[in-house]
Enzyme design. Structure first.
Site, short mmCIF file in Angstrom:
data_model
loop_
_atom_site.label_atom_id
_atom_site.label_comp_id
_atom_site.label_asym_id
_atom_site.label_seq_id
_atom_site.Cartn_x
_atom_site.Cartn_y
_atom_site.Cartn_z
N SER A 11 0.85 -1.20 0.00
CA SER A 11 0.00 0.00 0.00
C SER A 11 0.88 1.23 0.00
O SER A 11 1.64 1.46 0.96
CB SER A 11 -0.90 0.01 1.24
OG SER A 11 -1.34 1.34 1.48
N HIS A 36 -1.43 -1.42 -4.11
CA HIS A 36 -2.69 -1.02 -3.47
C HIS A 36 -2.67 0.50 -3.27
O HIS A 36 -1.75 1.05 -2.65
CB HIS A 36 -2.76 -1.75 -2.12
CG HIS A 36 -3.99 -1.52 -1.31
ND1 HIS A 36 -5.10 -2.34 -1.39
CD2 HIS A 36 -4.27 -0.59 -0.37
CE1 HIS A 36 -6.02 -1.91 -0.52
NE2 HIS A 36 -5.54 -0.84 0.11
N ASP A 38 -4.71 3.68 -1.77
CA ASP A 38 -5.77 4.07 -0.84
C ASP A 38 -6.31 5.45 -1.20
O ASP A 38 -5.58 6.43 -1.15
CB ASP A 38 -5.22 4.09 0.59
CG ASP A 38 -4.98 2.68 1.11
OD1 ASP A 38 -5.94 1.90 1.13
OD2 ASP A 38 -3.83 2.38 1.47
N MET A 40 -8.89 8.37 -0.31
CA MET A 40 -9.67 8.88 0.84
C MET A 40 -10.16 10.28 0.55
O MET A 40 -9.41 11.10 0.01
CB MET A 40 -8.78 8.89 2.09
CG MET A 40 -8.16 7.55 2.40
SD MET A 40 -7.09 7.67 3.84
CE MET A 40 -6.49 5.99 3.95
N HIS A 69 -8.43 1.21 -3.57
CA HIS A 69 -9.28 1.00 -2.40
C HIS A 69 -10.03 2.30 -2.17
O HIS A 69 -9.46 3.27 -1.66
CB HIS A 69 -8.40 0.61 -1.21
CG HIS A 69 -9.14 0.38 0.06
ND1 HIS A 69 -8.51 0.18 1.27
CD2 HIS A 69 -10.48 0.31 0.33
CE1 HIS A 69 -9.42 0.01 2.22
NE2 HIS A 69 -10.62 0.09 1.67
N MET A 71 -12.14 4.65 -0.39
CA MET A 71 -12.73 5.03 0.90
C MET A 71 -13.33 6.42 0.70
O MET A 71 -12.85 7.43 1.24
CB MET A 71 -11.66 5.01 1.99
CG MET A 71 -11.22 3.59 2.34
SD MET A 71 -9.63 3.54 3.23
CE MET A 71 -8.51 3.60 1.86
N MET A 140 -11.27 -5.57 6.54
CA MET A 140 -10.38 -4.57 7.14
C MET A 140 -9.94 -5.05 8.52
O MET A 140 -10.78 -5.43 9.34
CB MET A 140 -11.10 -3.23 7.28
CG MET A 140 -11.43 -2.52 5.97
SD MET A 140 -9.99 -2.17 4.93
CE MET A 140 -9.01 -1.12 5.98
N GLY A 145 -8.54 4.60 7.23
CA GLY A 145 -8.25 6.03 7.29
C GLY A 145 -6.77 6.34 7.44
O GLY A 145 -6.32 7.38 6.97
N GLY A 147 -2.52 4.72 7.87
CA GLY A 147 -1.55 3.63 7.91
C GLY A 147 -1.02 3.46 9.32
O GLY A 147 -1.30 4.27 10.22
N ASP A 178 -6.41 -6.00 5.20
CA ASP A 178 -5.78 -4.68 5.05
C ASP A 178 -5.73 -3.99 6.40
O ASP A 178 -6.78 -3.73 7.01
CB ASP A 178 -6.62 -3.86 4.05
CG ASP A 178 -6.03 -2.49 3.76
OD1 ASP A 178 -4.92 -2.19 4.24
OD2 ASP A 178 -6.70 -1.72 3.04
N GLY A 180 -2.37 -3.13 9.45
CA GLY A 180 -1.55 -3.71 10.52
C GLY A 180 -0.88 -5.03 10.16
O GLY A 180 -0.48 -5.78 11.04
N SER A 201 2.92 0.28 5.95
CA SER A 201 4.09 0.75 6.70
C SER A 201 5.16 -0.33 6.86
O SER A 201 6.35 -0.01 6.89
CB SER A 201 3.65 1.29 8.06
OG SER A 201 2.85 0.36 8.73
C1 DX5 Z 1 -6.01 2.04 5.87
C2 DX5 Z 1 -5.61 1.62 4.48
C3 DX5 Z 1 -4.51 0.67 4.42
C4 DX5 Z 1 -3.20 1.18 4.96
C5 DX5 Z 1 -2.48 0.02 5.52
O1 DX5 Z 1 -7.16 2.80 5.80
O2 DX5 Z 1 -6.73 1.03 3.81
O3 DX5 Z 1 -4.32 0.17 3.10
O4 DX5 Z 1 -2.37 1.79 4.01
O5 DX5 Z 1 -1.34 0.48 6.15
P1 DX5 Z 1 -0.59 -0.42 7.24
O6 DX5 Z 1 -0.11 -1.66 6.52
O7 DX5 Z 1 0.54 0.46 7.69
O8 DX5 Z 1 -1.57 -0.73 8.31
ZN ZN Z 2 -6.34 0.03 1.88
#
Ligand code: DX5
Ligand code: ZN
Length: 223
Positions: A11, A36, A38, A40, A69, A71, A140, A145, A147, A178, A180, A201
């Site tokens: 991501s 991936h 994200d 938002m 993705h 959001m 999820m 929202g 990382g 997705d 953590g 991350s």
């Molecule tokens: C959170 C995103 C994730 C995020 C994951 O809203 O949808 O894709 O980037 O980041 P990590 O892997 O650091 O949790």
């Molecule tokens: Zn995502």
């Protein structure tokens, strides 16, 4: 789940945007399976991120499939633009969409693959009716929202429920997690039934390198 069947989806939310092309190329060379992105809007989630121009730029630096993705509050208004920019697979949320089936069919009519995402407070059972129509389900494992949030272990039983549903209704459907995901939590998600891992991350904020991070993840998910 065989390790080679598990797909890694870095991501870019955690990437260094000043070096985005280089970091994505590095992830591709190291063995990432897709990228991936994200998206938002500051309404659906309390954060702002990227839009179609990023997909457009990434399309020129990688051959990997690009998954968006979404959001955002009104995905239908943007799917065409994202498809034109080069999105291969869309992930749209069940939450807040009164017309999810229309969204799914709109994406399929654009010739793109589609997945449905569910937030931590949403039951896996909502996926059942839409399952025959989709290519991927996304559970999820953090509230969307941001990382770098901790993996919600309580989601593992939901991953297992989704896996059972997929095996029963749509065996070809992928199951993604997705949030953590790192070398410690990835094996847990796979054991629960996931076959696509989004990793932000733990890849792009790695103290050594993107390559080292991808290798460490691959090693962690070897049987
Ligand atoms: C959170 C995103 C994730 C995020 C994951 O809203 O949808 O894709 O980037 O980041 P990590 O892997 O650091 O949790
Ligand atoms: Zn995502």
């Amino acid at each position: 789940m065989k390790a080679e069947a598990v797909k890694l989806a870095p991501s870019i939310l955690s990437a260094d945007f000043a070096r985005l092309g280089d970091q994505v190329r590095e992830a591709e060379r190291a063995g990432a399976d897709r990228i991936h992105v994200d998206v938002m809007d500051g309404h659906f989630v309390p954060n702002l991120s990227m839009g179609p121009p990023i997909i457009n730029s990434l399309r020129r630096v990688t051959r990997l499939p690009l998954e968006a993705h979404l959001m955002i509050s009104n995905p239908d208004a943007f799917v065409e633009e994202f498809a034109q920019a080069g999105t291969d697979l869309f992930l749209v949320h069940w939450e807040g969409n009164n017309d999810l089936s229309r969204t799914v069919h709109r994406i399929k009519a654009l010739g793109r693959r589609v997945g449905v995402a569910i937030n931590p407070a949403t039951s896996a059972t909502v996926l059942e009716v839409i399952m025959p129509e989709i290519d991927q389900a996304l559970v999820m494992t953090v509230n969307p929202g941001f990382g770098h949030q901790p993996f919600l272990h309580s989601m593992l039983s939901k991953v297992t429920q989704a896996r059972e549903m997929i095996d029963r209704i749509k065996p070809g459907c992928s199951l993604e997690v997705d949030g953590g995901v790192d070398a410690t939590t990835a094996p847990l998600a796979i054991a629960a039934g996931a076959d696509v891992l989004v990793v932000g991350s733990a890849i792009f904020n790695d103290s050594e390198s993107v390559t080292a991070a991808v290798r460490r993840l691959r090693a962690a998910i070897q049987p």
